[in-house]
Design a protein around this motif. Structure first.
Motif, PDB file in Angstrom:
ATOM      1  N   ALA A   1       9.708   5.390  -3.333  1.00 54.32           N
ATOM      2  CA  ALA A   1       9.160   4.316  -4.174  1.00 54.32           C
ATOM      3  C   ALA A   1      10.295   3.519  -4.804  1.00 54.32           C
ATOM      4  O   ALA A   1      10.198   2.293  -4.946  1.00 54.32           O
ATOM      5  CB  ALA A   1       8.243   4.896  -5.248  1.00 54.32           C
ATOM      6  N   LEU A   2      11.372   4.194  -5.167  1.00 50.83           N
ATOM      7  CA  LEU A   2      12.542   3.511  -5.729  1.00 50.83           C
ATOM      8  C   LEU A   2      13.164   2.576  -4.709  1.00 50.83           C
ATOM      9  O   LEU A   2      13.590   1.469  -5.045  1.00 50.83           O
ATOM     10  CB  LEU A   2      13.558   4.552  -6.201  1.00 50.83           C
ATOM     11  N   LEU A   3      13.195   2.994  -3.460  1.00 52.25           N
ATOM     12  CA  LEU A   3      13.711   2.140  -2.400  1.00 52.25           C
ATOM     13  C   LEU A   3      12.854   0.878  -2.250  1.00 52.25           C
ATOM     14  O   LEU A   3      13.383  -0.234  -2.146  1.00 52.25           O
ATOM     15  CB  LEU A   3      13.764   2.910  -1.083  1.00 52.25           C
ATOM     16  N   PHE A   4      11.538   1.034  -2.277  1.00 54.70           N
ATOM     17  CA  PHE A   4      10.641  -0.125  -2.223  1.00 54.70           C
ATOM     18  C   PHE A   4      10.843  -1.023  -3.438  1.00 54.70           C
ATOM     19  O   PHE A   4      10.828  -2.251  -3.321  1.00 54.70           O
ATOM     20  CB  PHE A   4       9.171   0.320  -2.160  1.00 54.70           C
ATOM     21  N   ALA A   5      11.007  -0.413  -4.613  1.00 54.01           N
ATOM     22  CA  ALA A   5      11.206  -1.199  -5.830  1.00 54.01           C
ATOM     23  C   ALA A   5      12.506  -1.993  -5.763  1.00 54.01           C
ATOM     24  O   ALA A   5      12.570  -3.132  -6.229  1.00 54.01           O
ATOM     25  CB  ALA A   5      11.210  -0.286  -7.049  1.00 54.01           C
ATOM     26  N   LEU A   6      13.551  -1.401  -5.179  1.00 55.28           N
ATOM     27  CA  LEU A   6      14.822  -2.110  -5.030  1.00 55.28           C
ATOM     28  C   LEU A   6      14.666  -3.308  -4.099  1.00 55.28           C
ATOM     29  O   LEU A   6      15.145  -4.406  -4.399  1.00 55.28           O
ATOM     30  CB  LEU A   6      15.906  -1.169  -4.512  1.00 55.28           C
TER      31      LEU A   6
ATOM     32  N   LEU B   1       0.823  -1.205   0.000  1.00 56.90           N
ATOM     33  CA  LEU B   1       0.000   0.000   0.000  1.00 56.90           C
ATOM     34  C   LEU B   1       0.860   1.259   0.000  1.00 56.90           C
ATOM     35  O   LEU B   1       0.620   2.193  -0.769  1.00 56.90           O
ATOM     36  CB  LEU B   1      -0.939  -0.019   1.208  1.00 56.90           C
ATOM     37  N   LEU B   2       1.875   1.307   0.844  1.00 58.36           N
ATOM     38  CA  LEU B   2       2.732   2.495   0.909  1.00 58.36           C
ATOM     39  C   LEU B   2       3.509   2.680  -0.388  1.00 58.36           C
ATOM     40  O   LEU B   2       3.644   3.805  -0.889  1.00 58.36           O
ATOM     41  CB  LEU B   2       3.686   2.389   2.102  1.00 58.36           C
TER      42      LEU B   2
ATOM     43  N   LEU C   1       4.364   5.792  -5.294  1.00 62.32           N
ATOM     44  CA  LEU C   1       4.528   5.799  -6.747  1.00 62.32           C
ATOM     45  C   LEU C   1       3.428   6.625  -7.400  1.00 62.32           C
ATOM     46  O   LEU C   1       3.695   7.463  -8.264  1.00 62.32           O
ATOM     47  CB  LEU C   1       4.518   4.371  -7.286  1.00 62.32           C
ATOM     48  N   ALA C   2       2.196   6.393  -6.980  1.00 63.27           N
ATOM     49  CA  ALA C   2       1.081   7.143  -7.566  1.00 63.27           C
ATOM     50  C   ALA C   2       1.128   8.619  -7.180  1.00 63.27           C
ATOM     51  O   ALA C   2       0.676   9.469  -7.937  1.00 63.27           O
ATOM     52  CB  ALA C   2      -0.243   6.524  -7.120  1.00 63.27           C
ATOM     53  N   GLY C   3       1.686   8.934  -6.033  1.00 62.79           N
ATOM     54  CA  GLY C   3       1.794  10.326  -5.610  1.00 62.79           C
ATOM     55  C   GLY C   3       2.852  11.104  -6.365  1.00 62.79           C
ATOM     56  O   GLY C   3       2.756  12.332  -6.506  1.00 62.79           O
ATOM     57  N   SER C   4       3.858  10.426  -6.851  1.00 64.68           N
ATOM     58  CA  SER C   4       4.910  11.126  -7.583  1.00 64.68           C
ATOM     59  C   SER C   4       4.461  11.541  -8.984  1.00 64.68           C
ATOM     60  O   SER C   4       4.983  12.514  -9.538  1.00 64.68           O
ATOM     61  CB  SER C   4       6.174  10.271  -7.657  1.00 64.68           C
ATOM     62  N   VAL C   5       3.487  10.855  -9.538  1.00 58.97           N
ATOM     63  CA  VAL C   5       3.022  11.166 -10.896  1.00 58.97           C
ATOM     64  C   VAL C   5       2.437  12.581 -10.980  1.00 58.97           C
ATOM     65  O   VAL C   5       2.877  13.380 -11.817  1.00 58.97           O
ATOM     66  CB  VAL C   5       2.025  10.102 -11.404  1.00 58.97           C
ATOM     67  N   PRO C   6       1.454  12.963 -10.143  1.00 61.52           N
ATOM     68  CA  PRO C   6       0.923  14.325 -10.278  1.00 61.52           C
ATOM     69  C   PRO C   6       1.937  15.412  -9.903  1.00 61.52           C
ATOM     70  O   PRO C   6       1.848  16.540 -10.402  1.00 61.52           O
ATOM     71  CB  PRO C   6      -0.289  14.351  -9.341  1.00 61.52           C
ATOM     72  N   LEU C   7       2.889  15.087  -9.048  1.00 64.17           N
ATOM     73  CA  LEU C   7       3.901  16.079  -8.707  1.00 64.17           C
ATOM     74  C   LEU C   7       4.814  16.375  -9.894  1.00 64.17           C
ATOM     75  O   LEU C   7       5.107  17.543 -10.191  1.00 64.17           O
ATOM     76  CB  LEU C   7       4.707  15.614  -7.494  1.00 64.17           C
ATOM     77  N   PHE C   8       5.266  15.339 -10.587  1.00 68.57           N
ATOM     78  CA  PHE C   8       6.087  15.560 -11.778  1.00 68.57           C
ATOM     79  C   PHE C   8       5.272  16.229 -12.893  1.00 68.57           C
ATOM     80  O   PHE C   8       5.776  17.105 -13.592  1.00 68.57           O
ATOM     81  CB  PHE C   8       6.682  14.245 -12.292  1.00 68.57           C
ATOM     82  N   LEU C   9       4.013  15.816 -13.055  1.00 70.44           N
ATOM     83  CA  LEU C   9       3.169  16.453 -14.070  1.00 70.44           C
ATOM     84  C   LEU C   9       2.875  17.905 -13.717  1.00 70.44           C
ATOM     85  O   LEU C   9       2.818  18.767 -14.605  1.00 70.44           O
ATOM     86  CB  LEU C   9       1.866  15.669 -14.238  1.00 70.44           C
TER      87      LEU C   9
END
Length: 147
Positions: free
Chosen positions: A66-71, A17-18, A23-31
């Protein structure tokens, strides 16, 4: 009479969930940073550049976690090739280029243009691709079926 069960396509290893929220929170920030750069390019109002800088800082924080979780998920995966590796590499590229973009936005006023705008476009495309790769359901093998 035999009873067989067919399992629908599900996540093989769904993100937590986190991880999903980050990950989903970073999308609108970059956009949002991209839209702010477009507004700055069209209006020359310095506040748009400042706003883009703050949005990039938040996006870097979210995407870095999110990158840390992905790693961690990549290290724990049984199969380290394919989609998990692609997701990690695309997210890593988005994070690194986002960091370069944040440094570019730290320049004085118009000096960040047009490089900042181009980087914002590239990073936005990368983070959308990373979100699609990271959040799309992975098909699990079907059990049962006709014999």
């Amino acid at each position: 009479m035999s009873s067989q069960t067919t399992v629908d396509a599900t996540y093989r290893s769904p993100p937590g969930l986190l991880h999903t929220v980050l990950l989903a929170g970073s999308v609108p920030l970059f956009l949002g940073a991209l839209l702010s750069d477009i507004a700055y390019h069209n209006t020359y109002q310095i506040q748009w550049n400042n706003f883009a800088s703050w949005l990039l800082a938040g996006a870097e924080l979210f995407s870095g976690l999110a990158l840390l979780f992905a790693l961690v998920n990549l290290l724990r995966a049984k199969r380290k090739a394919g989609r998990p590796l692609t997701y990690f590499l695309v997210l890593l590229a988005a994070w690194v280029l986002g960091l370069v973009n944040a440094f570019e936005h730290a320049k004085d006023a118009w000096a960040s243009m047009p490089t900042g705008l181009v980087l914002s476009i590239i990073v936005s495309v990368l983070i959308l691709a990373a979100a699609w790769l990271g959040l799309a359901p992975h098909a699990a093998p079907r059990h049962g079926g006709a014999q």
